[in-house]
Design an enzyme around this catalytic site. Sequence first.
Site, PDB file in Angstrom:
ATOM      1  N   PHE A 140      37.465  44.064  49.075  1.00 40.31           N
ATOM      2  CA  PHE A 140      37.125  43.323  47.941  1.00 40.31           C
ATOM      3  C   PHE A 140      38.410  43.309  46.984  1.00 40.31           C
ATOM      4  O   PHE A 140      38.548  44.582  46.517  1.00 40.31           O
ATOM      5  CB  PHE A 140      35.779  43.404  47.241  1.00 40.31           C
ATOM      6  N   ASP A 225      44.488  49.518  45.584  1.00 41.39           N
ATOM      7  CA  ASP A 225      43.653  48.714  44.632  1.00 41.39           C
ATOM      8  C   ASP A 225      42.653  49.844  44.027  1.00 41.39           C
ATOM      9  O   ASP A 225      41.776  50.047  44.825  1.00 41.39           O
ATOM     10  CB  ASP A 225      42.923  47.503  45.213  1.00 41.39           C
ATOM     11  N   LYS A 254      38.343  47.746  35.144  1.00 45.64           N
ATOM     12  CA  LYS A 254      37.159  48.218  34.925  1.00 45.64           C
ATOM     13  C   LYS A 254      36.952  49.358  34.046  1.00 45.64           C
ATOM     14  O   LYS A 254      37.131  49.272  32.828  1.00 45.64           O
ATOM     15  CB  LYS A 254      36.548  48.738  36.301  1.00 45.64           C
TER      16      LYS A 254
HETATM   17  N1  PLP Z   1      39.138  45.062  43.271  1.00 47.15           N
HETATM   18  C1  PLP Z   1      38.115  45.977  43.446  1.00 47.15           C
HETATM   19  C2  PLP Z   1      38.280  47.376  44.326  1.00 47.15           C
HETATM   20  C3  PLP Z   1      36.953  45.912  42.838  1.00 47.15           C
HETATM   21  O1  PLP Z   1      35.930  46.426  42.837  1.00 47.15           O
HETATM   22  C4  PLP Z   1      36.705  44.443  41.953  1.00 47.15           C
HETATM   23  C5  PLP Z   1      35.500  44.136  41.306  1.00 47.15           C
HETATM   24  O2  PLP Z   1      34.554  44.399  41.721  1.00 47.15           O
HETATM   25  C6  PLP Z   1      37.921  43.621  41.819  1.00 47.15           C
HETATM   26  C7  PLP Z   1      39.062  43.873  42.332  1.00 47.15           C
HETATM   27  C8  PLP Z   1      37.995  42.495  40.856  1.00 47.15           C
HETATM   28  O3  PLP Z   1      37.775  42.992  39.451  1.00 47.15           O
HETATM   29  P1  PLP Z   1      37.409  41.747  38.327  1.00 47.15           P
HETATM   30  O4  PLP Z   1      35.992  41.571  38.762  1.00 47.15           O
HETATM   31  O5  PLP Z   1      37.801  42.593  37.216  1.00 47.15           O
HETATM   32  O6  PLP Z   1      38.263  40.713  38.562  1.00 47.15           O
END
Ligand code: PLP
Length: 403
Positions: A140, A225, A254
């Site tokens: 994700f 990520d 986050k």
């Molecule tokens: N990347 C990872 C690993 C995530 O867990 C998330 C959100 O849960 C995102 C990207 C996306 O972040 P945002 O919701 O702040 O756009």
Amino acid sequence: MNANLKVNRENFNELIVPVYAPAEFILTRGEGSRIWDQNEKEYIDFAGGIAVNALGHCHPVALNALMEQAKKLWHLGNGYTNEPVLALAEQLINHTFADKAFFCSSGAEANEAALKLARKIGSLSDNPNKNEIISFESSFHGRTLFTVSAGGQPKYSKDFAPLPAGIRHIPFNDLEAAKAAINANTCAVIVEPIQGEGGVIPADPEFLKVLRQCCDEVGAVLIFDEVQTGVGRTGALYAYMNTDVTPDILTTAKALGGGYPIGAMLTTNRYANQFSVGDHGTTYGGNPLACAVANAVFSFINQPEVLSGVEERHQYFVQRLAEINQKYPIFKEFRGEGLLLGCVLKDEFKGQAKKIVNLAGDEGLLALVAGADVVRFTPSLVIPFADIDAGLLRFEHALAKFQ
Ligand code: PLP
């Protein structure tokens, strides 16, 4: 509707575009790891705003930074730089592999920047076809069209075709598949050190090493990520620090703002300098209010006693969870690192994680799912042990009802 009227949960269905299905209660205030709803019912917070509220609610460190900056300067736009953004960039660079930072407001935007930078790097290479991105099943990376296409969960992208081309998904933790897929046309590999939304699935250390080797061999950038795993969540400042692998690009969001929206892409001079003025940007990137809060949150978390406290809490959680599981044998495994914890349902309870989270809510505990089969906890990194006890007791009550 008049702002003075008391709002209720039905208003959500009338007023909000229906892409979320929030709990039936409305939360109004929080302090530390406790939070209260409109009826003054108290909840213990093991959800942490989906791995965001790293210092809990209204922590004095974050609150003071917010209030002080709010009196000075909120926003400028990128025609002018500011003190908090430079201080934050310096902190991030001093404590990671990176030489430069790009700021934005969310995890998806940080990944969008990383993926665009990778494509730019590919376009500047000698190979006109160096544009393929390798990603992993169940991953994700966010909800913009590019990041949702990079993510390996078709349920999130299938209705939005045509999707950006040149992205390939291969099985996670599969060394041979990675070796076979990464080739001269690969411009980037994007991976979560622990797949968060996909079910709290850690990457094998050997798998990350192979990704690093393959990227080096073909001249592709390795993107970690760390939107969910970053800023102390796993007990290391960034999860890559607990592996033998250093990425070329890292994305963080986050917990970075502890609840104030901010994201960042970190990289080395070698790659950062392949972007030129005008190549990418966002109005709120480097916003002084966000950066002032992130400065305070990041430097607080980046203390040895806070980071080791995450590991202590991890041990405490898994020990207590194992005890609870002896009484109510519902889970087959507890996995994850630090305070990114996944309780994996036994096969006979498959698909019922959301039901357990709803029962936990009735008992006064906020928790999360990670897919249909995993109950996920991402509490504050400084949650008091007494709140862990209280929360797990409520969890136990929910499990008793579930069984
Ligand atoms: N990347 C990872 C690993 C995530 O867990 C998330 C959100 O849960 C995102 C990207 C996306 O972040 P945002 O919701 O702040 O756009």
